[in-house]
Design an enzyme around this catalytic site. Structure first.
Site, PDB file in Angstrom:
ATOM      1  N   ASN A   1      38.806  21.739  32.588  1.00  0.00           N
ATOM      2  CA  ASN A   1      38.411  23.142  32.633  1.00  0.00           C
ATOM      3  C   ASN A   1      39.654  24.024  32.610  1.00  0.00           C
ATOM      4  O   ASN A   1      40.672  23.683  33.200  1.00  0.00           O
ATOM      5  CB  ASN A   1      37.604  23.457  33.892  1.00  0.00           C
ATOM      6  CG  ASN A   1      37.006  24.859  33.803  1.00  0.00           C
ATOM      7  OD1 ASN A   1      36.078  25.074  33.023  1.00  0.00           O
ATOM      8  ND2 ASN A   1      37.552  25.815  34.537  1.00  0.00           N
TER       9      ASN A   1
ATOM     10  N   TYR B   1      42.116  32.740  36.580  1.00  0.00           N
ATOM     11  CA  TYR B   1      41.878  33.091  37.979  1.00  0.00           C
ATOM     12  C   TYR B   1      43.205  33.565  38.559  1.00  0.00           C
ATOM     13  O   TYR B   1      44.187  32.818  38.516  1.00  0.00           O
ATOM     14  CB  TYR B   1      41.413  31.868  38.782  1.00  0.00           C
ATOM     15  CG  TYR B   1      40.383  30.976  38.107  1.00  0.00           C
ATOM     16  CD1 TYR B   1      39.055  31.369  37.968  1.00  0.00           C
ATOM     17  CD2 TYR B   1      40.754  29.715  37.623  1.00  0.00           C
ATOM     18  CE1 TYR B   1      38.121  30.528  37.371  1.00  0.00           C
ATOM     19  CE2 TYR B   1      39.821  28.868  37.025  1.00  0.00           C
ATOM     20  CZ  TYR B   1      38.512  29.284  36.900  1.00  0.00           C
ATOM     21  OH  TYR B   1      37.594  28.449  36.315  1.00  0.00           O
TER      22      TYR B   1
ATOM     23  N   TRP C   1      39.471  31.347  43.078  1.00  0.00           N
ATOM     24  CA  TRP C   1      38.330  30.715  42.423  1.00  0.00           C
ATOM     25  C   TRP C   1      37.048  31.306  42.984  1.00  0.00           C
ATOM     26  O   TRP C   1      36.642  30.945  44.109  1.00  0.00           O
ATOM     27  CB  TRP C   1      38.329  29.218  42.735  1.00  0.00           C
ATOM     28  CG  TRP C   1      39.166  28.384  41.835  1.00  0.00           C
ATOM     29  CD1 TRP C   1      39.388  28.566  40.515  1.00  0.00           C
ATOM     30  CD2 TRP C   1      39.857  27.174  42.197  1.00  0.00           C
ATOM     31  NE1 TRP C   1      40.186  27.563  40.026  1.00  0.00           N
ATOM     32  CE2 TRP C   1      40.481  26.697  41.030  1.00  0.00           C
ATOM     33  CE3 TRP C   1      39.995  26.458  43.384  1.00  0.00           C
ATOM     34  CZ2 TRP C   1      41.240  25.533  41.015  1.00  0.00           C
ATOM     35  CZ3 TRP C   1      40.754  25.299  43.379  1.00  0.00           C
ATOM     36  CH2 TRP C   1      41.373  24.843  42.200  1.00  0.00           C
TER      37      TRP C   1
ATOM     38  N   GLU D   1      37.823  24.669  27.479  1.00  0.00           N
ATOM     39  CA  GLU D   1      38.189  25.948  26.861  1.00  0.00           C
ATOM     40  C   GLU D   1      39.297  25.780  25.808  1.00  0.00           C
ATOM     41  O   GLU D   1      39.384  26.576  24.867  1.00  0.00           O
ATOM     42  CB  GLU D   1      38.619  26.962  27.928  1.00  0.00           C
ATOM     43  CG  GLU D   1      37.484  27.610  28.710  1.00  0.00           C
ATOM     44  CD  GLU D   1      36.887  26.754  29.834  1.00  0.00           C
ATOM     45  OE1 GLU D   1      37.401  25.631  30.062  1.00  0.00           O
ATOM     46  OE2 GLU D   1      35.915  27.207  30.463  1.00  0.00           O
TER      47      GLU D   1
ATOM     48  N   ASP E   1      40.816  45.560  41.975  1.00  0.00           N
ATOM     49  CA  ASP E   1      40.156  44.684  41.004  1.00  0.00           C
ATOM     50  C   ASP E   1      39.522  45.439  39.835  1.00  0.00           C
ATOM     51  O   ASP E   1      39.518  46.666  39.802  1.00  0.00           O
ATOM     52  CB  ASP E   1      39.102  43.838  41.736  1.00  0.00           C
ATOM     53  CG  ASP E   1      39.153  42.400  41.285  1.00  0.00           C
ATOM     54  OD1 ASP E   1      39.174  42.165  40.065  1.00  0.00           O
ATOM     55  OD2 ASP E   1      39.182  41.509  42.148  1.00  0.00           O
TER      56      ASP E   1
HETATM   57  C1  LIG Z   1      42.235  39.484  33.485  1.00  0.00           C
HETATM   58  C2  LIG Z   1      41.183  38.629  34.102  1.00  0.00           C
HETATM   59  C3  LIG Z   1      41.316  38.214  35.416  1.00  0.00           C
HETATM   60  C4  LIG Z   1      40.340  37.410  36.002  1.00  0.00           C
HETATM   61  N1  LIG Z   1      40.500  37.016  37.301  1.00  0.00           N
HETATM   62  C5  LIG Z   1      39.593  36.191  37.863  1.00  0.00           C
HETATM   63  C6  LIG Z   1      39.793  35.706  39.187  1.00  0.00           C
HETATM   64  O1  LIG Z   1      40.761  36.039  39.860  1.00  0.00           O
HETATM   65  N2  LIG Z   1      38.868  34.844  39.703  1.00  0.00           N
HETATM   66  C7  LIG Z   1      37.779  34.437  38.984  1.00  0.00           C
HETATM   67  O2  LIG Z   1      36.986  33.648  39.483  1.00  0.00           O
HETATM   68  N3  LIG Z   1      37.548  34.905  37.724  1.00  0.00           N
HETATM   69  C8  LIG Z   1      38.444  35.767  37.147  1.00  0.00           C
HETATM   70  N4  LIG Z   1      38.249  36.211  35.869  1.00  0.00           N
HETATM   71  C9  LIG Z   1      37.040  35.806  35.137  1.00  0.00           C
HETATM   72  C10 LIG Z   1      37.147  34.379  34.667  1.00  0.00           C
HETATM   73  O3  LIG Z   1      38.330  34.165  33.949  1.00  0.00           O
HETATM   74  C11 LIG Z   1      35.956  34.011  33.783  1.00  0.00           C
HETATM   75  O4  LIG Z   1      34.796  34.116  34.572  1.00  0.00           O
HETATM   76  C12 LIG Z   1      36.052  32.626  33.173  1.00  0.00           C
HETATM   77  O5  LIG Z   1      34.886  32.350  32.447  1.00  0.00           O
HETATM   78  C13 LIG Z   1      36.248  31.582  34.236  1.00  0.00           C
HETATM   79  O6  LIG Z   1      36.331  30.302  33.655  1.00  0.00           O
HETATM   80  P1  LIG Z   1      35.233  29.196  34.000  1.00  0.00           P
HETATM   81  O7  LIG Z   1      33.972  29.687  33.331  1.00  0.00           O
HETATM   82  O8  LIG Z   1      35.793  27.976  33.408  1.00  0.00           O
HETATM   83  O9  LIG Z   1      35.118  29.181  35.487  1.00  0.00           O
HETATM   84  C14 LIG Z   1      39.209  37.028  35.265  1.00  0.00           C
HETATM   85  C15 LIG Z   1      39.081  37.433  33.943  1.00  0.00           C
HETATM   86  C16 LIG Z   1      40.051  38.226  33.360  1.00  0.00           C
HETATM   87  C17 LIG Z   1      39.885  38.647  31.933  1.00  0.00           C
HETATM   88 MN   LIG Z   2      34.837  26.563  32.143  1.00  0.00          MN
END
Ligand SMILES: Cc1cc2nc3c(=O)[nH]c(=O)nc-3n(C[C@H](O)[C@H](O)[C@H](O)COP(=O)(O)O)c2cc1C
Ligand SMILES: [Mn+2]
Length: 497
Positions: A169, A173, A187, A230, A279
């Site tokens: 994955n 984050y 997370w 991804e 945020d």
């Molecule tokens: C700039 C940016 C910062 C982000 N920061 C976080 C974060 O701190 N924690 C989080 O859980 N998701 C964050 N996200 C959203 C996740 O990257 C997004 O939900 C992504 O799909 C997570 O990957 P996963 O689906 O594999 O869990 C952020 C997205 C962006 C564009």
């Molecule tokens: Mn994922």
């Protein structure tokens, strides 16, 4: 033209296209870079390469800040075109005839290219720092807003594997820097990285890549189903595999062409207070316990460039990462809910607060069916409010949607209040993670849904439109007014608050 292979190719492309400005003045990653960037982002300005953040590596920001740069990143004319690349494969049928077979082979090649490729070495390991040599203080990590607890790494690609299945994955984050060798790992509860952590027995190895080609960086933010890597999406969208090298101190592979990689581990039950952090909701998220990431190695290019992003009150640079996801995932959403014509996640709604969706309505209760479908679909399940309109309504034209909501809704009959999971960061619900959902059915109804007959909409006849087009010059009214002026307005509004 192939999309950029790494961050340097990308910077060179941005520079050739007049989309990047180098700033040689010394700037402070503590708040000052945010204020400069905020002004440039809001003016639709260029990417910024700060060459001299206070005693540190150069910092790239606002690489994603406009639709044009997003399209350059994907080497596409529009983000919908990027979505179609994926849709084409999702809807592949057995080919008929030679031409279709050739096209089919191209599609199969794009699937084959999507698999990451293991290589033996890469520039990201030009410098390898381990143990006491690791010092996150070498990086120009931004403190973005005055109320932030400390500096935060904001544009990482966090790599883990599922301890059960071994599936990789990659997620974006944020990491709050706690000291030279530890950070917090943000997370959120619904995310895949967290699920890997919860499955771990004792310890989970983690690698964090910083400074990637723009498509791979984007892919870390894409809401894929948990078992899909991804990096595979990145390879597919780039048409070239992501190259990976073995990390130095953990059993994970990391992008060979990254600028910087942090390797380390997270111990199962070690938590720290994370936040506050300004945020993308436009508010500070309060301190909350999150896992601690111990950095065992820091590898990088000799003259590594550090990538960053500022989130805050919308619109910010992340608006276009979200819009990319909105467009790229439309064909995938349609495979399970084919009656969806289009949807729009307003930037001002921080993406999870509101979803406007147009449907080909075929039966009573169809709008409610689609609301529930959205509340059951991946990351869209966290959507707080869903507005459903008919297929002929342009969901990107917020004034038109507002018009339909006003004109077609009986609040007693057409507003559905439900409940379910909400975004981790949503501060409005009484309970964290769980609360109310709002569905508004702004479609046309009719006797089969128990209402009076629905009146026809006002439309000018095509015949008169054509006549006025033809005679326009005779009226002496200057440049012809667009018969379809509304659609143009919609484009302008895509990012309007
Ligand atoms: C700039 C940016 C910062 C982000 N920061 C976080 C974060 O701190 N924690 C989080 O859980 N998701 C964050 N996200 C959203 C996740 O990257 C997004 O939900 C992504 O799909 C997570 O990957 P996963 O689906 O594999 O869990 C952020 C997205 C962006 C564009
Ligand atoms: Mn994922």
């Amino acid at each position: 033209m192939a999309p950029p292979g790494d961050l340097r190719d990308w910077i060179a492309l941005l520079e050739r296209e007049g989309e990047l400005v180098r700033v040689s003045a010394e700037v402070d990653p503590h708040l000052e870079i945010t204020e400069i960037t905020d002004r440039v982002v809001k003016a639709g300005g260029p990417a910024l390469l700060f060459e001299n953040p206070k005693s540190s590596h150069p910092l790239l920001i606002n690489q994603f800040g406009t639709e044009r740069r997003m399209c350059l990143a994907f080497d596409a004319d529009s983000l919908d075109d990027v979505g179609r690349r994926l849709g084409d494969v999702l809807e592949m049928q057995p080919p008929q005839g030679l031409a279709e077979k050739v096209r089919g082979l191209k599609k199969l090649k794009s699937i084959a290219d999507s698999q990451p490729k293991s290589v033996r070495s890469g520039p990201v390991q030009e410098v390898v720092l381990t143990g006491d040599e690791v010092d996150l203080g070498r990086l120009p990590v931004q403190t973005c807003w005055p109320g932030d607890a400390s500096p935060f790494i904001t544009l990482p690609a966090v790599i883990t594997t599922d301890p059960r299945s071994g599936d990789r994955n990659v997620g974006m984050y944020r990491l709050q820097v706690l000291d030279q060798r530890t950070t917090a790992m943000h997370w959120q509860i619904h995310k895949d990285g967290r699920a890997d952590y919860l499955l771990a027995d004792g310890k989970l190895e983690v690698a964090v890549a910083l400074g990637l080609d723009p498509v791979t960086a984007y892919s870390a933010s894409a809401p894929l189903p948990k078992h899909i890597d991804e990096f595979m999406l990145a390879g597919f969208l780039r048409g070239e595999p992501v190259e990976l090298v073995p990390a130095k101190t953990v059993d994970l592979e990391v992008p060979a062409n990254a600028e910087i990689v942090l390797e380390g581990y997270i111990a199962k039950d070690e938590l720290t207070e994370e936040g506050p952090f300004g945020d993308h909701t436009g508010y500070y998220t309060p301190p909350e316990p999150f896992p601690v990431f111990h950095v065992t190695a820091m590898t990088m290019r000799r003259d590594a460039i550090y990538p960053s992003i500022v989130v805050g009150k919308p619109p910010q640079e992340d608006a276009w990462l979200g819009k990319a996801t909105e467009r790229i995932f439309l064909p995938a959403i349609r495979t399970s809910v084919p009656e969806i014509v289009d949807y729009d996640l307003p930037v001002a709604g921080a993406f999870h607060n509101c979803c406007l969706v147009s449907i080909r309505k075929a039966y009573p209760g169809h709008a409610q069916k689609v609301m529930h479908a959205i509340w059951g679909l991946g990351a869209l399940s966290l959507t707080k409010a869903v507005v459903v309109v008919d297929e002929w309504v342009d969901v990107h034209d917020y004034e038109e949607v507002f018009f339909r909501v006003g004109a077609n809704v009986d609040p007693k009959r057409d507003v559905l209040i439900s409940e379910g999971p909400l975004d981790h960061l949503d501060h409005a619900p009484t309970l964290q993670f769980y609360g109310g959902k709002l569905g508004i059915d702004a479609t046309h109804k009719g006797p089969e849904e128990g209402t009076r007959p629905w009146p026809p909409e006002i439309e000018m006849s095509d015949e008169v439109r054509r006549k006025v087009d033809e005679r326009w010059d005779e009226y002496g009214l200057g440049a012809p007014a667009e018969a379809d002026g509304r659609r143009q307005g919609a484009l302008r509004q895509l990012l309007r608050r």
